[in-house]
Write an enzyme that holds these catalytic residues in place. Structure first.
Site, short mmCIF file in Angstrom:
data_model
loop_
_atom_site.label_atom_id
_atom_site.label_comp_id
_atom_site.label_asym_id
_atom_site.label_seq_id
_atom_site.Cartn_x
_atom_site.Cartn_y
_atom_site.Cartn_z
N ARG A 129 0.93 -1.17 0.15
CA ARG A 129 -0.17 -0.02 0.09
C ARG A 129 0.94 1.29 -0.11
NH1 ARG A 129 -2.96 0.67 5.07
NH2 ARG A 129 -1.56 2.31 5.44
N GLU A 143 4.61 7.12 2.31
CA GLU A 143 5.79 5.83 2.60
C GLU A 143 5.05 4.85 1.68
OE1 GLU A 143 5.65 3.54 6.00
OE2 GLU A 143 3.49 3.76 6.32
N ASN A 145 4.04 0.76 2.31
CA ASN A 145 4.07 -0.44 3.18
C ASN A 145 4.29 -1.30 2.36
OD1 ASN A 145 2.92 1.25 5.85
ND2 ASN A 145 1.57 1.76 3.94
N SER A 150 -2.62 -2.71 5.87
CA SER A 150 -4.11 -3.38 6.36
C SER A 150 -5.11 -2.39 5.86
CB SER A 150 -4.08 -3.13 7.79
OG SER A 150 -3.74 -1.79 8.27
N LYS A 310 12.16 2.76 5.39
CA LYS A 310 12.16 4.32 5.35
C LYS A 310 13.61 4.55 4.81
CE LYS A 310 8.17 5.14 7.86
NZ LYS A 310 7.75 3.78 8.31
N LYS A 368 12.03 10.18 11.26
CA LYS A 368 11.47 9.18 11.29
C LYS A 368 12.42 7.98 11.36
CE LYS A 368 7.80 9.80 7.73
NZ LYS A 368 6.86 9.48 6.66
N GLU A 372 7.65 0.89 11.67
CA GLU A 372 6.23 0.80 11.06
C GLU A 372 5.03 0.70 12.00
OE1 GLU A 372 6.17 0.93 7.62
OE2 GLU A 372 8.29 0.78 7.55
N GLY A 373 3.80 1.03 11.43
CA GLY A 373 2.91 0.81 12.33
C GLY A 373 2.28 2.22 12.94
N ARG A 454 -7.93 7.66 4.65
CA ARG A 454 -8.02 7.90 6.00
C ARG A 454 -7.76 9.34 6.14
NH1 ARG A 454 -2.65 5.11 8.41
NH2 ARG A 454 -2.05 5.76 6.14
P1 ADP Z 1 4.36 4.28 9.86
O1 ADP Z 1 5.11 3.27 8.90
O2 ADP Z 1 4.58 4.45 11.06
O3 ADP Z 1 3.18 4.21 9.23
P2 ADP Z 1 4.62 6.96 8.15
O4 ADP Z 1 5.68 7.42 7.27
O5 ADP Z 1 3.34 6.46 7.47
O6 ADP Z 1 5.02 5.94 9.23
O7 ADP Z 1 3.96 7.91 9.21
C1 ADP Z 1 2.97 7.82 10.01
C2 ADP Z 1 2.01 9.23 9.67
O8 ADP Z 1 2.49 10.34 9.88
C3 ADP Z 1 1.44 9.04 8.42
O9 ADP Z 1 0.32 8.48 8.13
C4 ADP Z 1 1.05 10.57 8.33
O10 ADP Z 1 -0.20 10.90 8.89
C5 ADP Z 1 2.13 11.19 9.06
N1 ADP Z 1 3.30 11.82 8.13
C6 ADP Z 1 4.43 11.03 7.74
N2 ADP Z 1 5.28 11.59 6.99
C7 ADP Z 1 4.48 12.81 6.66
C8 ADP Z 1 5.08 13.94 6.20
N3 ADP Z 1 6.16 13.93 5.55
N4 ADP Z 1 4.19 14.98 6.20
C9 ADP Z 1 3.19 14.96 6.98
N5 ADP Z 1 2.67 13.89 7.62
C10 ADP Z 1 3.44 12.98 7.63
MG MG Z 2 2.15 4.72 7.62
#
Ligand code: ADP
Ligand code: MG
Length: 480
Positions: A129, A143, A145, A150, A310, A368, A372-373, A454
């Site tokens: 995803r 990102e 996944n 899910s 990442k 970051k 994940e998660g 979402r």
């Molecule tokens: P995870 O693997 O924990 O899901 P993500 O990279 O998806 O990590 O980050 C988690 C959440 O943080 C995302 O779903 C989003 O809501 C927010 N987020 C992540 N990166 C950004 C970004 N560059 N700008 C704004 N919000 C972000």
């Molecule tokens: Mg995410």
């Protein structure tokens, strides 16, 4: 820069009795159609709550939605190529592996299996995803996944929930703006293709699950859909600890056997976070290695898992690196178009520059770790504080830095269990599912597999639905 606002797809100025009626009806629809999760507060294996959702679908630019859909097979191919490029993964994760024990442990399993000799014919299945947010009016990748992606099960129902709500609100004429969603069918179809490739009619599909499954409906929808698409296929569910404590074995032909069942396909809904490998004796790691060694088709293989880190995402955004994956400049350009600024924090000059830039303007960046998660990232002022603390510390390299994406705001009613509906400013994140099956030599199947949206309150950093801050949504496509 002023914040852009999108208009709600229909007026959401309801009087209180209309609001009460439509919310109550929508909640019941959600409960009766499995838009549900187990409660963390009042957990019982015998009951479920509806999952948080927004009352009406959120406006989303049609052009950008279609762009993300069209890009997905290329994203799938990119991950597949990285996963099959040992040198690329090794050099990309070399420093990360010295400072992040979790990634290092995954990498060790990957290397062990590579050194033991993986057959060129061995097949992997990716159920990905790719998540995006709108940056002003264009999608940017948040990102990708590659493990335990899910909500394919529930989000197909959310599309239907929103169609129902729109009809109840006398907007049935607008349903064609809520695109069809076949995420569940696509992902389960992918697992069944993998099952057919394994070619052993008695073999089962093994779901790797958490100790407690809160997102049970989403997982069960996958299980039930598999049975629906192929009535001959059994799904069994086990957690890593059970498998590591004698629940699984490998026979001489590398068949994975779980309680007498030969396993054709392993679908991981767990195994992406360190706390899922907590036993002191390391039995969960033993289980992961055994599965990776086995000839069962992994969704995902450990190489797909690592390709979704990442650090890989950040390195790909560096000039010249996508070109190591694709010769075709058109493919490189299409992928690069959705990237946003990503910066290495390795302990070198470049990393120092990035860290300094973020210390000066912490609000513009997200920090970051390799996790994940949800719930692991650092935002706002804290970005600067953490980076100051990490000055000169090699552990800084376990993080990457990313530009904050600022999506347009949109008003909606957020509906959660046990609270009154709230009218709030929200922002959304679009996920596009993808399915790929292939060997080191060739890609056997590559398709886009539906979508999810979402939506979170605009002040929340993260919008994880399972984690509690986000709400399920569907896109309402508009021309901007
Ligand atoms: P995870 O693997 O924990 O899901 P993500 O990279 O998806 O990590 O980050 C988690 C959440 O943080 C995302 O779903 C989003 O809501 C927010 N987020 C992540 N990166 C950004 C970004 N560059 N700008 C704004 N919000 C972000
Ligand atoms: Mg995410």
């Amino acid at each position: 820069m002023s914040t852009i606002r999108l208009e709600p797809c229909v007026s959401i100025d309801f009087d209180s009795s209309t609001l009460d009626e439509i919310v109550t009806k929508a909640k019941d629809w959600a409960l009766m159609h499995g838009v549900c999760m187990r409660s963390r507060q009042n957990f019982s294996p015998d009951s479920i709550n509806f999952a948080p959702f927004v009352l009406v679908p959120s406006a989303f630019p049609k052009k950008e939605f279609e762009k993300a859909i069209e890009l997905q097979t290329l994203v799938n191919e990119m991950i597949h190529r990285i996963a099959n490029n040992y040198e690329f993964l090794k050099s990309t994760l070399a420093i990360t592996n010295t400072v992040d024990p979790f990634t290092a442990q995954l990498f060790k399993i990957y290397t062990t299996v590579q050194e033991e000799g993986v057959s060129q014919e061995e097949c992997c299945c990716g159920l990905f995803r790719c998540d995006y947010m709108l940056d002003r009016d264009a999608v940017r990748q948040v990102e990708i996944n590659t493990i335990a992606s899910s909500f394919a099960g529930i989000c197909t129902r959310v599309t239907r929930l929103h169609r129902f709500v729109m009809q109840e609100l006398s907007h049935g004429d607008k349903l064609q703006q809520i695109p069809e969603n076949n995420a569940l069918e696509a992902l389960c179809g992918g697992m069944l293709k993998a099952w057919e490739i394994y070619n052993q009619p008695q073999a089962v599909i093994l779901f790797i699950i958490e100790e407690i499954t809160y997102n049970i409906c989403d997982q069960r929808f996958h299980e039930f859909e598999i049975r629906k698409q192929n009535p001959n296929v059994r799904v069994i569910r086990r957690n890593l600890t059970q498998l590591g404590r004698g629940g699984a074995s490998l026979d001489a032909e590398k068949k994975l056997i779980v309680d007498g069942h030969e396993v054709a396909v392993i679908y991981f809904r767990c195994g992406y976070a360190p706390d899922q490998y907590m036993s002191a004796d390391g039995c969960e790691w033993d289980a992961r290695l055994m599965m990776e060694r086995s000839k069962a088709i992994k969704c995902p293989s450990i190489s797909y898992h690592l390709a979704g880190t990442k650090k890989v995402q950040q390195v790909l955004a560096d000039p010249g690196n996508l070109e190591r994956i694709f010769d075709d400049p058109d493919k490189v350009a299409r992928l690069r178009d959705v990237f946003t600024g990503l910066y290495s924090l390795d302990l070198d000059e470049e990393g120092d520059r990035a860290a300094e830039m973020a210390i000066q303007n912490p609000d513009k960046y997200v920090l970051k770790p390799q996790r994940e998660g949800g719930g692991n990232n650092v935002y706002g002022e804290e970005v600067g504080e953490v980076l100051k603390q990490l000055k000169g510390n090699p552990e800084r390299a376990s993080y990457i830095l990313m530009d904050v994406i600022k999506p347009p705001l949109l008003q909606n009613w957020m509906v959660r269990p046990s609270t009154q509906p709230m009218r709030v400013d929200t922002l959304s994140e679009l996920g596009i599912f993808g399915v790929i099956i292939g060997t080191a030599k060739e890609i056997l199947h590559n398709s886009v597999g539906g979508h999810m949206l979402r939506t979170k309150i605009h002040t929340a950093n993260e919008g994880g639905v399972a984690a509690g801050l986000g709400a399920l949504d569907s896109p309402f496509l508009v021309d901007l």
